[in-house]
Design a protein around this motif. Structure first.
Motif, PDB file in Angstrom:
ATOM      1  N   ARG A 120     -31.906   9.077  24.848  1.00 36.99           N
ATOM      2  CA  ARG A 120     -31.338  10.038  23.965  1.00 36.99           C
ATOM      3  C   ARG A 120     -32.813  10.989  23.376  1.00 36.99           C
ATOM      4  O   ARG A 120     -32.565  11.847  23.090  1.00 36.99           O
ATOM      5  CB  ARG A 120     -30.717   9.572  22.851  1.00 36.99           C
ATOM      6  N   ARG A 132     -28.087  -1.807  23.400  1.00 35.46           N
ATOM      7  CA  ARG A 132     -27.130  -2.581  23.811  1.00 35.46           C
ATOM      8  C   ARG A 132     -27.325  -4.109  23.555  1.00 35.46           C
ATOM      9  O   ARG A 132     -26.505  -4.664  22.744  1.00 35.46           O
ATOM     10  CB  ARG A 132     -26.426  -2.187  25.377  1.00 35.46           C
ATOM     11  N   ARG A 189     -35.248   1.259  15.767  1.00 38.63           N
ATOM     12  CA  ARG A 189     -35.923   2.193  16.469  1.00 38.63           C
ATOM     13  C   ARG A 189     -37.394   1.895  16.657  1.00 38.63           C
ATOM     14  O   ARG A 189     -38.088   1.991  17.532  1.00 38.63           O
ATOM     15  CB  ARG A 189     -35.841   3.778  15.839  1.00 38.63           C
TER      16      ARG A 189
END
Ligand code: DC
Length: 211
Positions: A118, A38, A93
């Motif tokens: 996740r 975020r 990532r």
């Protein structure tokens, strides 16, 4: 060596509340990995660029500072959508992987770490001894999210929340890098018929049996 507990699952399944309570109960440190995505998404957005732009998002992830996690607008739906867009970008990532692994290996309190996200059980900490995959039906998750938004005075509808939830589920599950899916050795906890207390009781019973 400190213990790692990996908690994964789709948006609004209740994993954040659960992870926080588990960490407090055991005296472990907690890392909300969604908050990092975020923060990256909103950093790009606030600078006036598209969070889906790989070069901008990669740079924001590499430059991420601890104070970026304190920004006031990270809990809202704009941040959620921006996060889900930067999260499909491999350089983002890769940049965030080290940060998460360092936290898991050396949590500040030294006792243990609870990470929620996740891909914690599949990619970030694949050897974590305790893995939970917390899920619930899309309708249940949308209903919970709707109540939360209404509680904050946000005008929206069930159909709209459900559509946004499905859009984010689809993006999180279908991306090429680290898609949302349960690790083979994760314990699946479906909270569709559980309130927060029941979910916590079920999770802590499983965790204590493993510790
Ligand atoms: O858990 P959350 O709603 O704060 O996550 C926001 C977005 O960040 C989510 O849609 C996908 C992404 N995310 C991710 O890809 N990997 C993680 N470990 C955590 C979050």
């Amino acid at each position: 060596m400190s213990v790692i507990i990996a908690i994964d699952g789709p948006a609004a399944a209740g994993k954040g509340t659960l992870a926080r309570r588990v960490a407090a109960e055991l005296g472990f440190d907690y890392l909300d990995t969604g908050l990092i995505y975020r923060a990256v998404g909103m950093k790009v957005d606030r600078a006036g660029f598209d969070p889906a732009d790989p070069a901008r998002a990669g740079e924001a992830a590499r430059d991420l500072q601890p104070e970026d996690l304190q920004a006031g607008d990270l809990r809202g739906d704009d941040a959620a959508q921006a996060a889900s867009k930067v999260a499909v970008i491999p350089e983002v990532r890769a940049a965030l992987l080290d940060f998460q692994r360092r936290f898991a290996a050396c949590p500040p309190g030294g006792k243990g770490a609870v990470l929620d996200g996740r891909d914690i059980g599949t990619v970030v900490c694949p050897v974590a001894p305790i893995k939970l995959y917390v899920t619930a039906s899309a309708e249940t998750r949308a209903q919970r999210r709707l109540l939360e938004l209404q509680g904050k005075g946000v005008a929206t509808s069930f159909d709209r929340v459900l559509a946004e939830m499905r859009e984010r589920d689809e993006r999180d599950s279908s991306r090429a890098v680290a898609p949302l899916k349960p690790a083979d050795d994760a314990h699946i906890l479906d909270t569709s018929q559980m309130d927060a207390d029941a979910a916590f009781d079920a999770a802590i019973a499983f965790i204590r049996a493993k510790l």
